[in-house]
Design a protein around this motif. Structure first.
Motif, mmCIF file in Angstrom:
data_model
loop_
_atom_site.group_PDB
_atom_site.id
_atom_site.type_symbol
_atom_site.label_atom_id
_atom_site.label_comp_id
_atom_site.label_asym_id
_atom_site.label_seq_id
_atom_site.Cartn_x
_atom_site.Cartn_y
_atom_site.Cartn_z
ATOM 1 N N VAL A 280 16.570 3.309 2.187
ATOM 2 C CA VAL A 280 15.784 4.264 1.726
ATOM 3 C C VAL A 280 14.931 3.784 0.435
ATOM 4 C CG1 VAL A 280 17.272 6.180 2.542
ATOM 5 C CG2 VAL A 280 17.305 5.216 0.146
ATOM 6 N N LYS A 281 13.880 4.097 0.102
ATOM 7 C CA LYS A 281 13.220 3.629 -1.171
ATOM 8 C C LYS A 281 12.498 4.863 -1.645
ATOM 9 C CE LYS A 281 11.267 1.098 -4.341
ATOM 10 N NZ LYS A 281 11.986 0.493 -5.300
ATOM 11 N N ALA A 282 13.058 5.383 -2.914
ATOM 12 C CA ALA A 282 12.592 6.815 -3.139
ATOM 13 C C ALA A 282 11.368 6.601 -4.120
ATOM 14 C CB ALA A 282 13.617 7.341 -4.208
ATOM 15 N N SER A 283 10.340 7.728 -3.888
ATOM 16 C CA SER A 283 9.384 7.540 -4.778
ATOM 17 C C SER A 283 9.558 8.060 -6.155
ATOM 18 C CB SER A 283 8.159 8.550 -4.025
ATOM 19 O OG SER A 283 8.653 9.865 -4.531
ATOM 20 N N ASN A 284 8.454 8.087 -6.899
ATOM 21 C CA ASN A 284 8.564 8.506 -8.457
ATOM 22 C C ASN A 284 8.766 9.997 -8.540
ATOM 23 O OD1 ASN A 284 8.262 5.955 -9.343
ATOM 24 N ND2 ASN A 284 6.192 6.069 -9.209
ATOM 25 N N ASN A 285 8.696 10.609 -7.454
ATOM 26 C CA ASN A 285 8.882 12.331 -7.489
ATOM 27 C C ASN A 285 10.596 12.552 -7.853
ATOM 28 O OD1 ASN A 285 7.909 14.967 -7.491
ATOM 29 N ND2 ASN A 285 8.996 15.010 -5.677
ATOM 30 N N PHE A 286 11.458 11.589 -7.525
ATOM 31 C CA PHE A 286 12.819 11.830 -7.715
ATOM 32 C C PHE A 286 13.324 11.494 -9.127
ATOM 33 C CE2 PHE A 286 12.801 11.610 -3.206
ATOM 34 C CZ PHE A 286 13.618 12.746 -2.770
ATOM 35 N N ASN A 287 14.163 12.115 -9.320
ATOM 36 C CA ASN A 287 14.661 11.939 -10.893
ATOM 37 C C ASN A 287 15.532 10.652 -11.063
ATOM 38 O OD1 ASN A 287 13.847 14.350 -12.151
ATOM 39 N ND2 ASN A 287 15.025 15.503 -10.641
ATOM 40 N N VAL A 288 15.713 10.129 -12.089
ATOM 41 C CA VAL A 288 16.533 8.945 -12.544
ATOM 42 C C VAL A 288 17.878 9.450 -12.688
ATOM 43 C CG1 VAL A 288 16.941 7.223 -13.962
ATOM 44 C CG2 VAL A 288 14.596 7.625 -13.152
ATOM 45 N N LEU A 289 18.965 9.044 -11.718
ATOM 46 C CA LEU A 289 20.388 9.427 -12.183
ATOM 47 C C LEU A 289 21.058 8.354 -12.938
ATOM 48 C CD1 LEU A 289 21.421 10.965 -8.382
ATOM 49 C CD2 LEU A 289 20.725 11.982 -10.602
ATOM 50 N N THR B 286 0.717 -1.248 0.035
ATOM 51 C CA THR B 286 -0.065 -0.030 -0.086
ATOM 52 C C THR B 286 0.900 1.253 0.084
ATOM 53 O OG1 THR B 286 -1.536 -1.177 1.381
ATOM 54 C CG2 THR B 286 -1.783 1.310 1.345
ATOM 55 N N LEU B 287 1.700 1.175 0.729
ATOM 56 C CA LEU B 287 2.711 2.422 0.723
ATOM 57 C C LEU B 287 3.557 2.708 -0.180
ATOM 58 C CD1 LEU B 287 4.270 2.143 4.676
ATOM 59 C CD2 LEU B 287 2.318 3.517 3.626
ATOM 60 N N LEU B 288 4.015 1.682 -1.116
ATOM 61 C CA LEU B 288 4.560 1.797 -2.420
ATOM 62 C C LEU B 288 3.420 2.361 -3.386
ATOM 63 C CD1 LEU B 288 6.777 -1.722 -2.424
ATOM 64 C CD2 LEU B 288 7.574 0.858 -2.317
ATOM 65 N N TYR B 289 2.320 1.734 -3.373
ATOM 66 C CA TYR B 289 1.307 2.126 -4.302
ATOM 67 C C TYR B 289 0.981 3.585 -4.103
ATOM 68 C CZ TYR B 289 -3.212 2.551 -6.606
ATOM 69 O OH TYR B 289 -4.135 2.973 -7.303
ATOM 70 N N LEU B 290 0.987 3.874 -2.773
ATOM 71 C CA LEU B 290 0.637 5.579 -2.654
ATOM 72 C C LEU B 290 1.995 6.276 -2.965
ATOM 73 C CD1 LEU B 290 -0.946 5.151 1.062
ATOM 74 C CD2 LEU B 290 -2.080 5.869 -1.139
ATOM 75 N N ASP B 291 2.813 5.566 -3.230
ATOM 76 C CA ASP B 291 4.119 6.436 -3.827
ATOM 77 C C ASP B 291 4.898 7.326 -2.665
ATOM 78 O OD1 ASP B 291 6.003 6.832 -5.847
ATOM 79 O OD2 ASP B 291 5.046 8.571 -6.597
ATOM 80 N N TYR B 292 4.863 6.739 -1.677
ATOM 81 C CA TYR B 292 5.664 7.322 -0.463
ATOM 82 C C TYR B 292 7.160 7.195 -0.853
ATOM 83 C CZ TYR B 292 1.826 9.086 2.472
ATOM 84 O OH TYR B 292 0.670 9.715 3.089
#
Length: 726
Positions: free
Chosen positions: A710-719, A562-568
């Protein structure tokens, strides 16, 4: 107990105000002002001075028609709108200023009285006459406030008669042409303004009588504005009259010109004495009531709050006024006292104006019956402090230092009233507008602005998780710690007021605390993650302790999904109870080709860590595992470009692993055993493999110190960390 005598608009507000306005400056200095500034310059000075008087009068009148006005005048208004620290600090300063101003008026009276009757004019003679006048007026106030106010009617009559005598008088000094502008070699306009300004500072004499008025909400606006208006008309009329009747040379050199041109000079003498004595009476009546009100609010000693008689006359406070005024008379350095007193008055007026501005702007409950434009208060505030700066910067700084000291003292004293002050409304308004501004902006992939939901649990090392949570949130990030109370019996939820958790640790760290009842811990976390927050500051990060022993828990797996789906963004801390964070001097960041988004999140965390005082001497290492035998120089250059914005010394370590192909966690065990905090990215994996991942991670944590996953959400850029296809 029968209620004592109360006064109306004319007797209680207009009379004491107008008598203080039409004072010594009008009789002894207005001609000098016209002579130095010219008619147009004098009118400009009079109008500018009255801008402060009018704006302050309008502001205090508006506030007076919104709130219940009690005894204490300006102090009461400020303390009930801007809070006890500001109201009390200005009230104390104004009380001392009012008490010292009595000395100014009485020394002015003594100089005129002694000179007219041919008594001695030496300093001791002036002190003696001033002291006798002070004793007489104090006795009059002790006998009866009503009698003192009625005495002011006689003084007002004397002033009116003196003005009639002046306007119907004749002059042997008529100018050939009216001097409109300042003559050559005249005193500067700033100095002229400084001399004239005290003439308009007396309109608050009536406000100080607020506790003795029948209807303060009606009397204060009417009486105050009437006094200011009449004063403005008199000053401009008299300035025009003098400019047409007396040449500028005589106006500049002769302070007693009004007596010489008057139809009956003794009437002018009576007016001068009446003006000085009435101003002194205004201070003697108003000053004690300010101190009495502050003592009732427990700011000053309670002995000064006690009153006598059915009118609760502030006898004890009056005696202290007498002592301060007498000290001023004995000191005799009136120039120094006068400019400090003027600054205290101007400061008080400035805060009255800003109080009105903030009330009308921020307080939704501010509904005065006497309405004015909001900008009037802001104009008055700027005018007050602009004039203070121009007149005497040193005295202004002295007044602000004294008032600032009183403010911080009252803050520490923590005096509280059962009333709200305007600052709560101001902050609510600022937050409201800020949230709307933030909410209007489109969400972009940019630097992380953390808003963390923290589940710290109850343990001996909870404080370390709280500290790290605040550290990685940065200076402006928001951290809300949730305490979950397990209640499987489905009882009533906690009341809203009970959900707020406050503690010294939360306050020190700047963390918000909440607690709720839940029937299931994991469902509680997902419910909070789904519903908590509001527009503008939506939570974007979940932080909690690492879940040891939950590798086979289906509920935990469901919560993670659920937390991954909510993109936290997810942060899990495994805290080493023995090593803790070491000496807060080493942090390792582990990167691999698959850590594209996690890497950018780690860089943001690094920025916040190095900005924290606790970690300010930290050495950061970025360790990259090279599994594909890519040229180390190429990798180093790319990583250096990514980390150079941190502006700290970052050591980049490239670990060649193409030949040995050691497991990632084995390399971490070898290199980060003694590290204070190790930060590792959580890779993408199928949720059914969670148990395997947790078990391997548990094994890793047994061999290294405190670790943050840490597990980044989709709001972070891809390096781009994939160097294989280059």
């Amino acid at each position: 107990m029968a209620e004592g005598k109360k006064f109306g608009t004319f007797e209680g507000v207009f009379t004491p105000s107008i008598l203080t306005i039409l004072g010594v400056i009008m009789y002894m200095r207005l001609g000098w002002v016209v002579g130095n500034a010219g008619l147009l310059g004098a009118i400009i000075i009079i109008v500018l001075a009255h801008v402060i008087a009018v704006t302050t009068g309008l502001s205090v009148s508006s506030i007076a028609t919104d709130k219940k006005i009690g005894a204490g005048g300006i102090y009461y208004v400020l303390s009930r709108s801007m809070g006890i620290p500001i109201g009390g600090s200005i009230g104390i300063a104004l009380y001392v200023g009012t008490s010292l101003s009595i000395a100014l008026y009485l020394i002015g009276f003594a100089e005129s009285f002694n000179d007219y009757f041919g008594f001695g004019t030496a300093i001791n003679d002036i002190r003696l006459t001033g002291t006798l006048a002070l004793v007489s007026l104090t006795i009059l106030a002790l006998i009866s406030t009503s009698l003192a106010l009625k005495t002011q009617f006689l003084i007002l009559s004397a002033i009116i008669i003196s003005l009639i005598a002046i306007f119907f008088g004749t002059s042997n000094f008529e100018p050939q042409t009216v001097q409109l502008l300042a003559p050559e070699h005249a005193v500067s306009m700033e100095v002229v303004f400084a001399i004239f300004f005290p003439a308009v500072t007396g309109f608050t004499a009536g406000i100080a009588m607020s506790g003795d008025l029948k209807d303060p909400k009606s009397s204060i606006p009417k009486g105050t504005l009437m006094a200011i208006g009449v004063g403005l008309v008199v000053y401009i009329s008299l300035a025009v009259f003098l400019a047409n009747k007396v040449n500028s040379e005589v106006l500049i050199s002769d302070y007693n010109i009004l007596m010489k041109i008057a139809l009956f000079s003794p009437a002018v003498v009576a007016g001068i004495w009446g003006a000085t004595l009435s101003s002194a009476i205004g201070g003697i009546l108003g000053g004690p009531r300010i101190l009495q009100a502050m003592s009732i609010d427990k700011i000053t000693p309670k002995i000064f709050g006690k009153g006598n008689g059915k009118n609760n006359e502030p006898v004890n406070a009056l005696l202290l006024v007498f002592i301060i005024a007498q000290a001023g008379i004995l000191i005799g350095e009136l120039d120094v006292i006068a400019r400090v007193v003027s600054m205290f008055y101007l400061t008080a007026y400035g805060f009255i104006n800003i109080s009105y501005f903030l009330e009308s702007w921020a307080n939704p409950d501010f509904q005065p019956s006497f309405k004015i434009k909001r900008w009037i208060g802001l104009l008055g505030f700027m005018a007050c402090f602009g004039v203070m700066f121009k007149l005497d910067t040193l005295a202004m700084m002295g007044a602000l230092i004294v008032i600032g000291g009183l403010y911080f003292w009252l803050q520490r004293k923590e005096v509280k009233l059962q009333t709200n002050d305007v600052w709560q409304s101001v902050w609510e308004n600022v937050v409201n507008k800020g949230l709307k501004k933030i909410d209007d902006q489109e969400v972009e992939k940019s630097n992380w602005n953390p808003n963390i939901i923290l589940f710290s649990g109850q343990s001996d090392h909870q404080s370390y998780l709280l500290q790290l949570g605040k550290t990685v949130s940065g200076r402006t990030g928001i951290v809300t710690n949730f305490k979950l109370i397990l209640d499987t019996s489905n009882l009533q939820p906690l009341k809203k007021s009970e959900q707020i958790v406050k503690s010294e640790e939360f306050k020190e760290l700047g963390i918000f605390g909440r607690q709720i009842k839940v029937s299931n811990i994991y469902d509680g976390i997902t419910t909070i993650a789904s519903a908590f927050g509001f527009s503008g500051v939506e939570p974007n990060t979940i932080m909690m302790g690492w879940p040891k022993g939950l590798e086979n828990s289906k509920e935990y797996s469901k919560m993670t999904q659920t937390l991954l789906y909510l993109d936290y963004n997810l942060l899990y801390l495994d805290f080493d109870k023995k090593a803790k964070f070491g000496n807060y001097d080493t942090v390792d960041f582990w990167w691999r080709e698959t850590d594209s988004k996690n890497a950018e999140m780690m860089l943001n965390i690094a920025r916040f860590i190095i900005a924290s005082p606790r970690w300010n001497n930290t050495s950061i290492r970025v360790l990259f595992v090279n599994n594909n035998n890519v040229d180390k120089a190429l990798i180093h250059a790319k990583i250096y470009k990514l980390v150079e914005d941190l502006r700290v010394n970052v050591e980049i370590i490239i670990i060649n692993n193409a030949v040995e192909q050691k497991p990632f966690y084995n390399l971490i065990e070898e290199k980060s055993k003694a590290t204070g905090l190790t930060i590792i990215g959580i890779p993408n994996y199928q949720i059914e493999k969670q148990a395997e991942f947790v078990l391997r991670t548990n094994h890793l944590f047994e061999t290294i110190g405190s670790t943050l996953l840490v597990k980044a959400s989709n709001n972070f850029n891809v390096l781009d960390l994939d160097f294989v296809n280059r």
